[in-house]
Design a protein around this motif. Structure first.
Motif, PDB file in Angstrom:
ATOM      1  N   GLU A  52       0.833  -1.212   0.000  1.00 26.07           N
ATOM      2  CA  GLU A  52       0.000   0.000   0.000  1.00 26.07           C
ATOM      3  C   GLU A  52       0.863   1.255   0.000  1.00 26.07           C
ATOM      4  O   GLU A  52       0.538   2.240  -0.672  1.00 26.07           O
ATOM      5  N   LYS A  53       1.975   1.218   0.739  1.00 24.92           N
ATOM      6  CA  LYS A  53       2.906   2.346   0.735  1.00 24.92           C
ATOM      7  C   LYS A  53       3.501   2.538  -0.663  1.00 24.92           C
ATOM      8  O   LYS A  53       3.569   3.663  -1.170  1.00 24.92           O
ATOM      9  N   ALA A  54       3.915   1.443  -1.296  1.00 31.89           N
ATOM     10  CA  ALA A  54       4.527   1.531  -2.627  1.00 31.89           C
ATOM     11  C   ALA A  54       3.542   2.070  -3.661  1.00 31.89           C
ATOM     12  O   ALA A  54       3.890   2.938  -4.484  1.00 31.89           O
ATOM     13  N   ILE A  55       2.319   1.584  -3.628  1.00 27.95           N
ATOM     14  CA  ILE A  55       1.312   2.056  -4.585  1.00 27.95           C
ATOM     15  C   ILE A  55       0.966   3.517  -4.307  1.00 27.95           C
ATOM     16  O   ILE A  55       0.796   4.325  -5.235  1.00 27.95           O
ATOM     17  N   GLY A  56       0.882   3.886  -3.033  1.00 27.24           N
ATOM     18  CA  GLY A  56       0.617   5.283  -2.707  1.00 27.24           C
ATOM     19  C   GLY A  56       1.701   6.213  -3.215  1.00 27.24           C
ATOM     20  O   GLY A  56       1.409   7.298  -3.744  1.00 27.24           O
ATOM     21  N   GLU A  57       2.948   5.802  -3.094  1.00 22.38           N
ATOM     22  CA  GLU A  57       4.055   6.620  -3.600  1.00 22.38           C
ATOM     23  C   GLU A  57       4.022   6.693  -5.127  1.00 22.38           C
ATOM     24  O   GLU A  57       4.312   7.735  -5.718  1.00 22.38           O
ATOM     25  N   ALA A  58       3.676   5.594  -5.775  1.00 21.50           N
ATOM     26  CA  ALA A  58       3.560   5.624  -7.232  1.00 21.50           C
ATOM     27  C   ALA A  58       2.457   6.589  -7.664  1.00 21.50           C
ATOM     28  O   ALA A  58       2.633   7.363  -8.617  1.00 21.50           O
ATOM     29  N   ASN A  59       1.340   6.574  -6.980  1.00 17.10           N
ATOM     30  CA  ASN A  59       0.257   7.506  -7.309  1.00 17.10           C
ATOM     31  C   ASN A  59       0.689   8.954  -7.128  1.00 17.10           C
ATOM     32  O   ASN A  59       0.281   9.845  -7.882  1.00 17.10           O
ATOM     33  N   ARG A  60       1.510   9.206  -6.141  1.00 15.55           N
ATOM     34  CA  ARG A  60       1.993  10.573  -5.898  1.00 15.55           C
ATOM     35  C   ARG A  60       2.973  11.005  -6.984  1.00 15.55           C
ATOM     36  O   ARG A  60       2.917  12.141  -7.479  1.00 15.55           O
ATOM     37  N   LEU A  61       3.861  10.091  -7.403  1.00 13.94           N
ATOM     38  CA  LEU A  61       4.900  10.440  -8.364  1.00 13.94           C
ATOM     39  C   LEU A  61       4.407  10.431  -9.810  1.00 13.94           C
ATOM     40  O   LEU A  61       4.952  11.124 -10.657  1.00 13.94           O
ATOM     41  N   ARG A  62       3.400   9.620 -10.121  1.00 12.52           N
ATOM     42  CA  ARG A  62       2.817   9.504 -11.458  1.00 12.52           C
ATOM     43  C   ARG A  62       3.834   9.066 -12.525  1.00 12.52           C
ATOM     44  O   ARG A  62       4.111   9.813 -13.479  1.00 12.52           O
ATOM     45  N   PRO A  63       4.383   7.874 -12.421  1.00 14.83           N
ATOM     46  CA  PRO A  63       5.268   7.369 -13.470  1.00 14.83           C
ATOM     47  C   PRO A  63       4.482   7.017 -14.730  1.00 14.83           C
ATOM     48  O   PRO A  63       3.242   6.929 -14.698  1.00 14.83           O
ATOM     49  N   GLU A  64       5.191   6.783 -15.812  1.00 17.62           N
ATOM     50  CA  GLU A  64       4.562   6.332 -17.050  1.00 17.62           C
ATOM     51  C   GLU A  64       3.919   4.965 -16.847  1.00 17.62           C
ATOM     52  O   GLU A  64       2.825   4.691 -17.348  1.00 17.62           O
ATOM     53  N   PHE A  65       4.599   4.090 -16.112  1.00 18.34           N
ATOM     54  CA  PHE A  65       4.028   2.785 -15.792  1.00 18.34           C
ATOM     55  C   PHE A  65       4.741   2.207 -14.575  1.00 18.34           C
ATOM     56  O   PHE A  65       5.794   2.707 -14.151  1.00 18.34           O
ATOM     57  N   VAL A  66       4.146   1.173 -14.005  1.00 17.37           N
ATOM     58  CA  VAL A  66       4.749   0.389 -12.932  1.00 17.37           C
ATOM     59  C   VAL A  66       4.850  -1.046 -13.422  1.00 17.37           C
ATOM     60  O   VAL A  66       3.876  -1.601 -13.952  1.00 17.37           O
TER      61      VAL A  66
END
Length: 278
Positions: A52-66
């Motif tokens: 959940e922490k990792a996905i939350g950080e990805a949502n904050r950073l907005r990468p092209e993909f995960v």
């Protein structure tokens, strides 16, 4: 979980990338969420917190993909672990594409037609291609490459498909990257065989194939630590876990920045993710 159109184990996701995203963007590589590993399958509370922490950080950073390089769960086929992984993965912002990679804990150390069928029912294809700007991504089921004994027809089908994909792009100017679970090697292509790398014969075969087709980056997980090395122009990048570490590297993920002609990457612990990406 996001629904992605699938046809003969090939995913094409080109989208309408902006001029900037075609030439300059970043993505996040995760590995080994491995629900259940912290407590030997008694529960997955810690994995839930970390993912959940990792996905939350990805949502904050907005990468092209995960991209998540395998061992999504710890016990192959476990419904509770799979459902928890999918529940949290579904929280990824719809604008961020998610690519799953099959690991040995997802399809078993020695995959079988039955274990592969179950994986595909839950997660989709175990080998496919995708595009992001000028990046051409190839996702492979490295368990079929490393130990094909119980699924030789499936392994042969993946190998034939891979060679066809590479032949079609022999003259392409796209940046080709491979994403799989097992590392071809951890530090050196001459290292001895062990649980965490490819057997020497298979390692050399795929290294030749990848170098012949100008593949310069292979990303993997499985080791639960960070490692890396080179074979000529090919860089082997092994990324530590979102889940339980097995060495001194903490739980975290890798941020990969792609420019027109350069690729830079850095691993971050879940407690030290940068505020933004330049």
């Amino acid at each position: 979980m996001k629904r992605i159109a699938v046809f003969t184990f090939v995913i094409m996701l080109t989208g309408c990338a902006s001029q900037k995203s075609r030439h300059s963007f970043f993505f996040i590589q995760m590995a080994d969420t491995q629900f259940g590993f912290f407590t030997d399958n008694r529960d997955f509370r810690k994995e839930t917190i970390n993912f959940e922490k990792a996905i939350g950080e990805a949502n904050r950073l907005r990468p092209e993909f995960v991209v998540i390089c395998g061992d999504l769960v710890n016990k192959p086929g476990d419904t509770a672990q799979i459902n928890e992984y999918k529940r949290i993965a579904s929280k990824l912002h719809p604008a961020i594409r998610l690519f799953n990679v099959a690991g040995n804990h997802d399809v078993e150390n020695t995959p079988t037609p039955a274990s592969l069928k179950k994986y595909r029912e839950h997660f989709g294809p175990d080998y496919y291609i995708f595009e992001a700007g000028h990046l051409f991504g190839i996702v492979l089921n490295s368990s079929l490459m490393k130990d094909p004994d119980s699924a030789r027809q499936e392994a042969a089908a993946q190998d034939l498909w891979l060679r066809g994909v590479l032949a079609q792009r022999r003259s392409s100017k796209r940046l080709i990257m491979v994403f799989q679970h097992h590392s071809l090697f951890l530090a050196s292509p001459e290292e001895v065989d062990d649980y965490f790398n490819f057997p020497r014969q298979e390692r050399e075969r795929y290294l030749r194939l990848f170098r012949d087709h100008n593949i310069r980056y292979v990303f993997a997980g499985h080791y639960h630590r960070n490692a890396g090395g080179r074979s000529g122009d090919l860089e082997m990048i092994t990324t530590g876990p979102v889940g339980r570490p097995l060495g001194s590297d903490p739980s975290g993920f890798r941020i990969v920045t792609v420019q027109r002609d350069t690729v830079e990457h850095q691993y971050y612990s879940l407690d030290s993710i940068p505020i933004g990406i330049k």
